[in-house]
Motif scaffolding. Structure first.
Motif, PDB file in Angstrom:
ATOM      1  N   ASP A   1     -36.790  31.510 191.053  1.00  0.00           N
ATOM      2  CA  ASP A   1     -38.062  32.010 191.571  1.00  0.00           C
ATOM      3  C   ASP A   1     -38.477  33.302 190.872  1.00  0.00           C
ATOM      4  O   ASP A   1     -39.661  33.535 190.620  1.00  0.00           O
ATOM      5  CB  ASP A   1     -37.954  32.252 193.076  1.00  0.00           C
TER       6      ASP A   1
ATOM      7  N   ASN B   1     -32.168  27.313 193.204  1.00  0.00           N
ATOM      8  CA  ASN B   1     -32.314  26.592 194.466  1.00  0.00           C
ATOM      9  C   ASN B   1     -31.318  25.440 194.480  1.00  0.00           C
ATOM     10  O   ASN B   1     -31.542  24.390 193.872  1.00  0.00           O
ATOM     11  CB  ASN B   1     -33.746  26.063 194.613  1.00  0.00           C
TER      12      ASN B   1
ATOM     13  N   ARG C   1     -38.299  19.946 194.869  1.00  0.00           N
ATOM     14  CA  ARG C   1     -37.898  21.335 194.668  1.00  0.00           C
ATOM     15  C   ARG C   1     -38.852  22.036 193.707  1.00  0.00           C
ATOM     16  O   ARG C   1     -39.233  23.190 193.894  1.00  0.00           O
ATOM     17  CB  ARG C   1     -36.477  21.402 194.109  1.00  0.00           C
TER      18      ARG C   1
ATOM     19  N   TRP D   1     -28.846  22.104 190.706  1.00  0.00           N
ATOM     20  CA  TRP D   1     -30.052  22.918 190.780  1.00  0.00           C
ATOM     21  C   TRP D   1     -30.960  22.498 189.634  1.00  0.00           C
ATOM     22  O   TRP D   1     -30.579  21.679 188.796  1.00  0.00           O
ATOM     23  CB  TRP D   1     -29.708  24.402 190.691  1.00  0.00           C
TER      24      TRP D   1
END
Length: 366
Positions: free
Chosen positions: A309, A316, A240, A201
């Motif tokens: 987020d 993510n 991303r 991530w």
């Protein structure tokens, strides 16, 4: 026949000269003629070999210089004539290529290709495989192969073609539909098997005395006015990052975009901005992990935190996998399967030692 001084008679080629000619007659050139004769079309041969038509015509010109006229083409790149010599050589070339494939199929060597930041797990596993009596052909990809298009073309397609036994890197499912890839997902996905190794991530390198270091995370909104140092466009991590900023209708302020991880880290340590990197890349520079091979003394002033987020949200994730080509009627390379099991153990050890075993457990349950 002999000559004074031991020279070579005029018109005779020495073994060295013959060897040089053999070196010029590459397998790729032989394959070009075989396919041109097979399809009777430069365009169709180019499509089958994934070459430009200009590459095909250049190879044909070079073969003509070696042997004499073999083919002639129309302006539209359709074969209008294949000489008797061209057809004869195509048969001989196909026999040579078939024999080469048969020899390669018997090799015991396990060929492995991997992205540089996987070295902490790949190299120990490879060393253990070698001590078990399996010869290795170990090849590291360049940092720029973290680009999706490069990874597909320089790692996965050669794996499908049988040039490698194992490739460590991007999840093929994660690559589906990526516009940056010059080879479609469907072209390689059906020919590959993959073993999920762990999840990665995005993380951000923040000052150790910052609020974010204490929290252990940072949100996208926190980075709106911060200069960022990260990977270039075309990489999964950059995609991303931009997707996370798109959710809040903002654009990241990218000051440095480099494939080479050390450039990004040194830029951040020089106060040019904050580094944003995949967690498996960041781990090697993380001073909080005592085994981090690239941390250095400056790492103590920084902490790596998860990019999320919003507070409380999960990062993510995306998978890091080991790929094997599906053998077509042939026995699989036994060393490749040994290597995968050894690699899984090395990943387990690294993840546990760094306190990231949850990334391994999550990956297993998928």
């Amino acid at each position: 026949m002999s000559t004074i001084g031991g020279g070579t008679p005029s018109g005779f080629k020495t073994d060295l000269e013959i060897d040089k000619s053999v070196d010029q007659l590459t397998a790729a050139k032989m394959r070009v003629l075989v396919d041109v004769v097979r399809f009777e079309s430069v365009k169709r041969a180019a499509a089958n070999l994934n070459y430009d038509t200009s590459t095909i015509t250049k190879a044909l010109r070079e073969l003509d210089m070696m042997f004499g006229p073999l083919t002639s083409t129309s302006r539209g790149n359709s074969i209008v004539k294949i000489t008797d010599l061209g057809r004869e050589l195509a048969v001989q070339f196909k026999e040579i290529l078939d024999r080469q494939r048969a020899v390669v199929a018997q090799r015991r060597t396990t060929s492995i290709r991997y992205l540089p930041h996987h070295s902490p797990t790949v190299l120990p596993a490879a060393a253990r495989l070698q001590t078990m009596g399996h010869p290795l052909d170990l090849s590291v990809l360049g940092e720029h192969h973290r680009s999706v298009a490069h990874f597909v073309d320089r790692a996965l397609r050669p794996l499908v073609a049988g040039l490698f036994d194992v490739v460590v890197g991007m999840d093929i499912i994660d690559l589906a539909g990526r516009s940056g890839s010059t080879a479609s997902y469907n072209e390689v996905s059906a020919e590959l098997e993959q073993t999920t190794l762990y999840r990665a991530w995005l993380q951000v390198m923040v000052p150790e005395d910052s609020k974010h270091a204490a929290d252990g995370y940072i949100t996208t909104s926190d980075l709106v006015d911060v200069p960022l140092l990260t990977a270039p466009k075309g990489t999964r991590s950059r995609e991303r990052l931009e997707a996370m900023f798109a959710k809040i209708k903002r654009t990241p302020d990218i000051r440095i975009a480099e494939y080479e991880s050390k450039v990004v880290i040194i830029g951040a340590q020089s106060d040019m901005g904050w580094a944003v990197m995949p967690s498996d890349v960041a781990l090697q520079f993380d001073g909080s992990w005592e085994q981090a091979p690239l941390a250095g003394s400056a790492a103590a002033r920084w902490r790596w935190v998860d990019l999320v987020d919003e507070p409380g949200a999960e990062p993510n994730y995306y998978n890091v996998v080991a790929h094997l080509a599906k053998p077509k009627g042939k026995a699989p390379n036994i060393g490749a399967h040994f290597f995968i099991s050894l690699l899984q153990q090395e990943v387990r050890d690294v993840m546990t030692a760094s306190g990231r075993s949850n990334a391994l457990d999550d990956a297993r349950t998928e």
